[in-house]
Design a protein around this motif. Structure first.
Motif, mmCIF file in Angstrom:
data_model
loop_
_atom_site.group_PDB
_atom_site.id
_atom_site.type_symbol
_atom_site.label_atom_id
_atom_site.label_comp_id
_atom_site.label_asym_id
_atom_site.label_seq_id
_atom_site.Cartn_x
_atom_site.Cartn_y
_atom_site.Cartn_z
ATOM 1 N N THR A 147 -6.758 1.123 -3.162
ATOM 2 C CA THR A 147 -7.336 2.391 -2.704
ATOM 3 C C THR A 147 -7.110 2.565 -1.206
ATOM 4 O OG1 THR A 147 -9.035 2.385 -4.417
ATOM 5 C CG2 THR A 147 -9.471 3.720 -2.470
ATOM 6 N N CYS A 148 -6.579 3.722 -0.820
ATOM 7 C CA CYS A 148 -6.345 3.994 0.603
ATOM 8 C C CYS A 148 -7.694 4.105 1.309
ATOM 9 C CB CYS A 148 -5.540 5.283 0.772
ATOM 10 S SG CYS A 148 -3.891 5.208 0.028
ATOM 11 N N ASP A 203 -7.586 -3.111 -5.430
ATOM 12 C CA ASP A 203 -7.084 -2.014 -6.264
ATOM 13 C C ASP A 203 -6.148 -1.043 -5.556
ATOM 14 O OD1 ASP A 203 -8.800 -0.581 -4.638
ATOM 15 O OD2 ASP A 203 -10.315 -0.251 -6.177
ATOM 16 N N CYS A 240 0.854 -1.196 0.000
ATOM 17 C CA CYS A 240 0.000 0.000 0.000
ATOM 18 C C CYS A 240 0.887 1.243 0.000
ATOM 19 C CB CYS A 240 -0.905 0.018 1.233
ATOM 20 S SG CYS A 240 -2.026 -1.390 1.356
ATOM 21 N N ASP A 291 -10.126 13.279 -3.717
ATOM 22 C CA ASP A 291 -10.791 12.726 -4.897
ATOM 23 C C ASP A 291 -10.392 13.423 -6.185
ATOM 24 O OD1 ASP A 291 -12.098 10.964 -3.271
ATOM 25 O OD2 ASP A 291 -13.902 12.188 -3.077
ATOM 26 N N CYS A 316 -5.149 -0.468 2.802
ATOM 27 C CA CYS A 316 -5.706 -0.189 1.479
ATOM 28 C C CYS A 316 -6.519 -1.373 0.988
ATOM 29 C CB CYS A 316 -4.590 0.151 0.475
ATOM 30 S SG CYS A 316 -3.484 -1.235 0.083
ATOM 31 N N ASN A 317 -7.343 -1.146 -0.023
ATOM 32 C CA ASN A 317 -8.174 -2.195 -0.605
ATOM 33 C C ASN A 317 -7.283 -3.273 -1.232
ATOM 34 O OD1 ASN A 317 -9.712 -3.462 -2.973
ATOM 35 N ND2 ASN A 317 -11.342 -2.445 -1.843
ATOM 36 N N ASN A 320 -6.882 7.777 -5.658
ATOM 37 C CA ASN A 320 -7.336 6.615 -4.891
ATOM 38 C C ASN A 320 -6.216 5.995 -4.064
ATOM 39 O OD1 ASN A 320 -9.936 6.826 -5.886
ATOM 40 N ND2 ASN A 320 -9.581 5.419 -7.591
ATOM 41 N N GLN A 321 -5.025 5.991 -4.642
ATOM 42 C CA GLN A 321 -3.894 5.370 -3.943
ATOM 43 C C GLN A 321 -2.968 6.410 -3.317
ATOM 44 O OE1 GLN A 321 -1.924 2.705 -6.671
ATOM 45 N NE2 GLN A 321 -3.830 1.709 -7.270
ATOM 46 N N CYS A 322 -3.432 7.670 -3.283
ATOM 47 C CA CYS A 322 -2.635 8.763 -2.691
ATOM 48 C C CYS A 322 -1.257 8.853 -3.327
ATOM 49 C CB CYS A 322 -2.499 8.581 -1.170
ATOM 50 S SG CYS A 322 -4.083 8.569 -0.304
ATOM 51 N N CYS A 371 -0.766 6.520 2.387
ATOM 52 C CA CYS A 371 -2.066 6.125 2.945
ATOM 53 C C CYS A 371 -2.025 6.309 4.468
ATOM 54 C CB CYS A 371 -2.360 4.654 2.642
ATOM 55 S SG CYS A 371 -2.651 4.247 0.909
#
Length: 430
Positions: free
Chosen positions: A224-225, A222, A203, A255, A218-219, A237-239, A207
């Motif tokens: 995503t944080c 994908d 990640c 966003d 994170c997810n 999404n991943q910062c 995040c």
């Protein structure tokens, strides 16, 4: 006569010392069972040898030379034999019989040889831990029991932390309990700090990390944080995107990347404050929303961002900020909103009306009409009431008087005379 012939043969045998030779039992019988199998003088077999024997008289055994050879022929140089068929569980190699590989699987009670006669291929597969054409290759030590006969790929891995075709690859560190299937997919999912199908990716460091290390950062699909970005200085999404350096306090929305507290300078614009105000903005500042210059444009430019040039034909190169129209009029010889049109070359002094291009000072000698494009012919636009031409004549005569320009006076008088003649002609009814 027959007696003489028989006597001759007997004398020949006595003279040569030859006697009748018995054919070897291993001479091959000819197609006709009544034919001789060998030469009774030399004993040489006429139709070759039975299987297992060789030599001109077929008295030598193949097995004396090669114990597993069942059929052979003598080499052309009489130096040994070349085997043509081997006994069961042996195969041919360069004219010799070799035993099938020890690692070939034996099929008890099978009438088929353990390996193929012509090339040694193991007919029934390989023993555990072996693979290959003749089972001469060893399976990977991380395979569980057996591997694919031809490729050597493991049918199953011995250890849960190994994967890949031959089970020589270790599961990713991101696999929970470091366990994966043979395709290297984590069977228990990813650790809290990894993501991806095989959990190879950490990640993003930007995040936000929870206090409890067991909670996901994170997810796992994908990246995503899940708790947002640290310090509001990164977005995506991943910062993995940095906020613009022009954001106030370097902060932006996760966003969109829009500066959450505005731009740090009025010399930039856009929601992410990444666009510079146009160089034609006086003062160099503009509105954040659309780049509209706060002050006027530099002389010779127009538009919201002052990024368009006024027409070269605008007087003093000045035009309207919004429309670009030449508000101060056109330079001599041009007309139109943007002074993009050229006055007729037959206009006196090349001057014309800024709106419609009609010649404002009359025509040069020999031309008529509103735009002075008519020579010796009279067109419809010239058949106007005489009063209009008289007004033009009077106005311009006044200007001529002030400037003592006799040339213009003569031209205008010519125009006035023509107008009078035309009126008389129209009134005559001819």
């Amino acid at each position: 006569m027959i007696e003489i012939l028989g006597l001759s043969v007997m004398l020949l045998r006595i003279a040569t010392g030859a006697e009748n030779v018995t054919c070897s039992n291993f001479c091959e019988q000819g197609a006709n069972s009544t034919t001789e199998t060998c030469n009774h003088i030399s004993g040489a077999c006429l139709h070759g040898c039975k299987d297992g024997f060789y030599g001109s008289n077929c008295t030598q055994r193949c097995s004396d030379i090669d114990v597993n050879c069942e059929r052979c022929v003598e080499k052309n140089d009489n130096n040994g034999i070349e085997c043509e068929r081997c006994s069961m569980n042996n195969y041919l190699s360069s004219g010799k019989c070799l035993q099938c590989n020890y690692w070939c699987l034996v099929e008890p009670g099978s009438a088929e040889s353990t390996c193929r006669q012509e090339d040694g291929y193991c007919n029934h597969g390989c023993k555990t831990g072996r693979y290959g054409f003749m089972c001469g290759e060893r399976c990977s030590s991380t395979c569980k029991d057996v591997c694919h006969r031809d490729t050597g790929n493991c049918l199953e891995c011995k250890y849960p932390s190994y994967c890949g075709p031959t089970c020589k690859m270790q599961c990713q560190d991101g696999c929970l309990l470091q366990q994966c299937n043979q395709s290297c997919q984590c069977v228990n999912g990813c650790t809290a700090t990894h993501w991806g199908e095989t959990c190879p990716t950490v990640c993003n460091t930007h995040c936000i990390k929870p206090a409890d290390p067991s909670i996901r950062v994170c997810n796992s699909s994908d990246g995503t944080c899940l708790l947002g970005c640290e310090g509001e200085r990164f977005w995506g999404n991943q910062c993995d995107e940095s906020c613009s350096n022009n954001c106030v306090n370097g902060k932006c929305e996760q966003d969109t990347g829009n500066c959450s507290e505005g731009c740090s300078s009025r010399r930039v614009y856009g929601w992410s404050c990444n666009e510079k105000c146009h160089e034609n903005c006086l003062g160099g500042t503009c509105k954040r929303a659309d780049g509209y210059c706060d002050e006027e444009c530099r002389v010779g430019t127009f538009g919201i961002e002052c990024n368009f040039n006024c027409s070269e034909n605008c007087k003093d190169t000045i035009c309207n900020r919004q429309s670009g129209y030449c508000d101060n009029g056109c330079k001599d010889g041009s007309y139109g909103n943007n002074c993009e049109n050229t006055c007729s070359t037959t206009c006196l002094n090349r001057r014309c009306d800024i709106i419609d291009g009609s010649c404002t000072e009359g025509c040069i000698s020999g031309f008529k009409g509103r735009t002075c494009k008519t020579g010796n012919k009279i067109n419809a636009e010239d058949t106007q009431p005489q009063i209009r031409n008289q007004q033009v004549y009077t106005t311009l005569q006044h200007r001529q008087d002030e400037n003592h320009d006799t040339t213009k006076y003569d031209v205008l008088r010519f125009r006035e005379e023509n107008t009078t003649e035309q009126t008389m002609y129209e009134n005559s009814g001819l």
